[in-house]
Design an enzyme around this catalytic site. Sequence first.
Site, mmCIF file in Angstrom:
data_model
loop_
_atom_site.group_PDB
_atom_site.id
_atom_site.type_symbol
_atom_site.label_atom_id
_atom_site.label_comp_id
_atom_site.label_asym_id
_atom_site.label_seq_id
_atom_site.Cartn_x
_atom_site.Cartn_y
_atom_site.Cartn_z
ATOM 1 C CG HIS A 52 -0.408 0.280 2.423
ATOM 2 N ND1 HIS A 52 0.195 1.124 3.333
ATOM 3 C CD2 HIS A 52 0.212 -1.188 3.279
ATOM 4 C CE1 HIS A 52 0.319 0.499 4.449
ATOM 5 N NE2 HIS A 52 0.561 -0.552 4.814
ATOM 6 C CG ASP A 167 2.878 0.035 7.430
ATOM 7 O OD1 ASP A 167 2.478 -0.903 6.804
ATOM 8 O OD2 ASP A 167 2.034 0.702 8.328
ATOM 9 C CD GLU A 201 -3.177 -1.131 5.433
ATOM 10 O OE1 GLU A 201 -3.012 -2.635 5.758
ATOM 11 O OE2 GLU A 201 -2.314 -0.319 5.715
ATOM 12 C CD GLU A 202 -1.644 2.229 7.380
ATOM 13 O OE1 GLU A 202 -2.549 2.000 8.318
ATOM 14 O OE2 GLU A 202 -0.676 2.103 7.540
ATOM 15 C CG ASP A 221 1.830 -3.651 4.948
ATOM 16 O OD1 ASP A 221 3.178 -3.335 5.883
ATOM 17 O OD2 ASP A 221 0.136 -3.688 4.566
ATOM 18 C CG HIS A 301 1.030 2.458 13.246
ATOM 19 N ND1 HIS A 301 -0.511 2.115 12.811
ATOM 20 C CD2 HIS A 301 1.285 1.883 12.029
ATOM 21 C CE1 HIS A 301 -1.498 1.534 12.463
ATOM 22 N NE2 HIS A 301 0.271 1.231 11.111
#
Length: 323
Positions: A52, A167, A201-202, A221, A301
Amino acid sequence: MSLSRWPGTTKEVVTYVHKVLTDMGYEPYYSNKGNVHVTLGGEGNPLLLAAHLDTLGAMVRSIKENGRLRPTTLGGHQWTTCDGENCTVHTRDGKIYTGVVLNTEPSAHVADEKVEQKESNMEILLDENVDTKEATKALGIQVGDIIAMDPRTTVTKSGYIKSRFLDDKLSAAILLGLAKMVKEENLQLNRKVSLLFTVYEEVGHGGCFIPEDTKEMLSVDMGCVGADLDCTERQVSICAKDSGGPYNYDVTSALVAAAKANNIDFAIDVYPHYGSDVEATLKSGYDIRHGLIGPGVYASHNYERSHTDGVKNTLALLKVYIA
């Protein structure tokens, strides 16, 4: 960050990815929602590899009377990780303003007690001479504008990659590297192989639409690094189960076997708080086998860290899996 990458605002980065693939000699195309799809070659038993392009960030929820911005989260953003971080605000007419993310009372010499780092207590202080709502609006800033945290990307001499938004920067780059490898090494693919770069995606629906002929799909990912996990930043992670349940047993077993047979440094792990593009695909009703791999990333994150070895091991596993 030079390219917009937040859910719904990924035009610059998808244009870049499309151009890179075109310059390699492929024929990529856009889906209606903005995903980039390309077929690398091969025939039969179609495999789709997905990464993504969107990442974490925030949006202007409201403009306060004192001219500061109240934010709302995009994706699984954690405010505890960016109190004091520099940021940029991107308006819909293309203006960019710098600022800083702070809680409502950040000064140790002023606060009577510590302010909890949660969304309702966070605000964006613009690097502009504004102290009223009207003054901030006069800059062209409005509700719905994007707030992006500075990535602070650096690669150390020892190979560690440190940045926000690894990410899924890392695995998007890995798939572009795989596409380049297929061309330059004239790899003979053992099946039809396609790449999918998604843009939502998120927020949970990046992979909800894929080519109808897909038989198997791998989300490429990130692998998580932390307590109760075996994966390190220098390995490729093979996920056996996440919050959506177990990944296809045969696909996971085939990935493990390929890694073992080719002396690729890997780990198998379970991620109870993780979700991926391929789960959105399954929930959309596609009859596919599914798996998940990626380079180990520490502090997901957050301000994240990985290693070039993790990138190399992920690319090596993908190469032996398709050729």
